[in-house]
Design an enzyme around this catalytic site. Structure first.
Site, PDB file in Angstrom:
ATOM      1  N   SER A  17      -3.132   4.480   1.911  1.00 12.79           N
ATOM      2  CA  SER A  17      -3.710   5.270   2.997  1.00 12.79           C
ATOM      3  C   SER A  17      -2.720   5.307   4.155  1.00 12.79           C
ATOM      4  O   SER A  17      -1.572   5.698   3.953  1.00 12.79           O
ATOM      5  CB  SER A  17      -5.062   4.670   3.394  1.00 12.79           C
ATOM      6  OG  SER A  17      -5.657   5.413   4.409  1.00 12.79           O
ATOM      7  N   HIS A  44      -4.507   9.032   0.939  1.00 11.11           N
ATOM      8  CA  HIS A  44      -5.411   9.731   1.859  1.00 11.11           C
ATOM      9  C   HIS A  44      -4.580  10.626   2.773  1.00 11.11           C
ATOM     10  O   HIS A  44      -3.769  10.129   3.544  1.00 11.11           O
ATOM     11  CB  HIS A  44      -6.170   8.732   2.730  1.00 11.11           C
ATOM     12  CG  HIS A  44      -7.086   7.851   1.937  1.00 11.11           C
ATOM     13  ND1 HIS A  44      -7.539   6.640   2.402  1.00 11.11           N
ATOM     14  CD2 HIS A  44      -7.627   8.003   0.698  1.00 11.11           C
ATOM     15  CE1 HIS A  44      -8.326   6.087   1.482  1.00 11.11           C
ATOM     16  NE2 HIS A  44      -8.389   6.892   0.442  1.00 11.11           N
ATOM     17  N   ASP A 137     -10.809   1.175   0.828  1.00 13.45           N
ATOM     18  CA  ASP A 137     -10.775   1.956  -0.399  1.00 13.45           C
ATOM     19  C   ASP A 137      -9.817   1.279  -1.380  1.00 13.45           C
ATOM     20  O   ASP A 137      -8.764   0.777  -0.990  1.00 13.45           O
ATOM     21  CB  ASP A 137     -10.301   3.382  -0.087  1.00 13.45           C
ATOM     22  CG  ASP A 137     -10.585   4.343  -1.243  1.00 13.45           C
ATOM     23  OD1 ASP A 137     -11.308   3.949  -2.172  1.00 13.45           O
ATOM     24  OD2 ASP A 137     -10.084   5.478  -1.204  1.00 13.45           O
TER      25      ASP A 137
END
Ligand SMILES: C[S@@+](CC[C@H](N)C(=O)[O-])C[C@H]1O[C@@H](n2cnc3c(N)ncnc32)[C@H](O)[C@@H]1O
Lengths: 195, 280
Positions: A17, A44, A137
């Site tokens: 991310s 992401h 995540d």
């Protein structure tokens, strides 16, 4: 084409991310063009982004990098990036599939969604990698990978641009490897090529 | 046997049963997505395994409906992918205007977000009263919502932005009435749309169409089912008609592809050729 008969692994999945672009440049950039496994990546990025990241990485890296297309076979020697605003999954026959299911923990693509599908598809023949990022995540997905007998690799949080995601992963599972960013690619090469 | 394998066996048994009892065929859906959704449904259902759940799903319509709601994910947005709607406005509508009356099939319409978007666009381009849209979905519950045309007010900000990015010519708030937490689409929009239940996996076609819109539905289907549905669309579309798919759904390699040309690269707007030679 998926995997190679000498390796006990069939695929690598990567989740990243915040700080992801630099981390991917480092890791994907250090993989050889003939890396013997397919690599699937969830990073992401803004839902409005185009396929710029895939193009950028493809220019910089020896290994082929592209945005994942539906029904495409996860072929060795290629890195497949989840398209912005779609979840990336992989089926048992190693074809890629995309979905517009709702975001999971605010993320679409979601690392967990990819990791869970890959764990179902490849079982113990899978290597999961969680790198820099805010949030958590990938933790649940990495747990599923371990449960299915796969290998968990986590970037050492100490050197990560954002340490929450790797820290959360380390709390969720006992990783097989906790290594600094620059050691991830050599580790993957070693795992992928040792019999 | 490991639990994953067992789950897959149970899932196949259940989907076969569902097909035979309710006529809903999910056996040709991509497995990763459907497995994920069924896993989630099971986690909230109170049953320990799919085998345990199977008895009530096959015998109790309500239990099945609850499963159906989780299997058919109905997420949608107004003017989703604004660039697509802008292209539709600029490149497709001028062709549609050459017909006295335009028939549109919008398959997999979920709660109608795209149907209303399209109706707004067509009105603004001067087709008001000259088109009829058949908007269909497998899920009756979302069709009910679509028919009512009521959406959460809090979404309207995002939809307004999408509308503007898609080349909207008016004021988006003119198309709905704000009531408390809700936005109710105007009656004149609703009147031009017929919402109906239709299952792409088993039902037949709707007659001649000038435009078919089916976005982010085929993405969940295996190749065999994709082919079936595309054949169905091909049967309905008039020569020179348009087929619109989701931005990640390409026609490449599909059997009907030779008869279609992509009008604008990447927008997944395909036009059927006039050339009869190429027909099967
Ligand atoms: C992800 S939504 C897409 C909604 C909208 N077209 C969009 O792109 O925003 C998919 C829709 O397809 C519907 N669907 C799934 N299987 C179907 C089938 N066999 N026949 C008709 N509709 C189906 C679902 O109920 C759901 O509403």
């Amino acid at each position: 084409m998926t995997g190679n008969s000498q390796s006990k692994f069939r695929a690598v999945v990567v989740g990243v991310s915040s700080g992801g672009v630099e981390a991917l440049k480092q890791v994907i950039g250090s993989l050889p063009g003939d890396f013997p496994l397919p690599v699937m990546v969830v990073a992401h990025i803004s839902p409005e982004a185009d396929n710029g990241l895939a193009l950028l990485l493809d220019d910089l890296c020896a290994i082929r990098v592209k945005e994942a297309d539906e029904l495409e076979k996860a072929a060795a020697g290629t890195v497949f990036l989840a398209p912005p605003n779609y979840h990336l999954q992989v089926e048992k026959d190693a074809t890629l599939s995309l979905s517009v299911d709702p975001p999971v923990r605010f993320a679409r693509p979601s690392v967990d969604v990819l990791f869970e599908a890959a764990a179902d598809a490849f079982g113990p023949a899978l290597i999961g990698v969680v790198m820099t990022g805010a949030g958590c995540d990938g933790s649940e997905g990495l747990r599923r990978i371990k449960e299915a007998g796969g290998i968990a690799v986590v970037q050492d949080p100490a050197g990560a641009v954002a340490d929450a995601m790797p820290r959360s992963a380390i709390e969720a599972v006992v990783p097989d490897y906790i290594v600094p960013l620059e050691r991830i690619a050599p580790l993957l090469v070693r795992l992928a090529t040792e019999p | 046997m490991d639990p994953e394998e067992l789950f897959d066996i149970e899932m196949r048994l259940l989907l076969n049963g569902v097909r035979q009892v309710y006529g809903h065929d999910f056996t040709d859906y991509s497995e990763a997505s459907i497995r994920r959704r069924i896993t989630h449904w099971l986690a909230t259902s109170g049953y320990g395994t799919l085998s345990e759940a199977q008895a009530s799903i096959l015998r109790d319509r309500e239990a099945f409906d609850s499963l159906l709601r989780s299997i058919t994910v109905n997420v949608s947005e107004m003017f989703r992918d604004p660039a697509f709607f802008q292209t539709l406005r600029e490149q497709v509508v001028p062709h549609l205007k050459t017909y006295p009356f335009v028939k549109i099939w919008h398959a997999g319409c979920a709660s109608g977000e795209e149907a209303y978007s399209l109706a707004i666009l067509l009105e603004e381009e001067g087709l008001k009263g000259r088109f009829r849209m058949y908007a269909t979905d497998i899920n009756n519950e979302v069709l009910q919502n679509a028919q009512e045309g009521i959406f959460p007010l809090k979404e309207m900000q995002k939809y307004t932005r999408n509308y503007q990015l898609a080349g909207g010519r008016g004021t988006f708030s003119d198309y709905y009435l704000a009531r408390y937490e809700h936005a109710i689409m105007t009656k004149s929009l609703r009147d031009q749309i017929v919402f109906a239940s239709h299952n792409l996996a088993v039902d037949s076609d709707f007659g001649e169409m000038h435009l078919i819109l089916c976005r982010n539905v085929l993405i969940y289907f295996k190749p065999t089912l994709k082919e079936r549905v595309l054949r169905l669309f091909d049967t309905c579309l008039i020569p020179g008609g348009f087929l619109c798919l989701g931005l990640k759904e390409a026609l490449d390699g599909r059997r009907i592809a030779p008869r279609y040309a992509e009008t604008v690269p990447k927008m997944r707007i395909y036009r059927k050729s006039y050339d009869r030679e190429q027909s099967e």
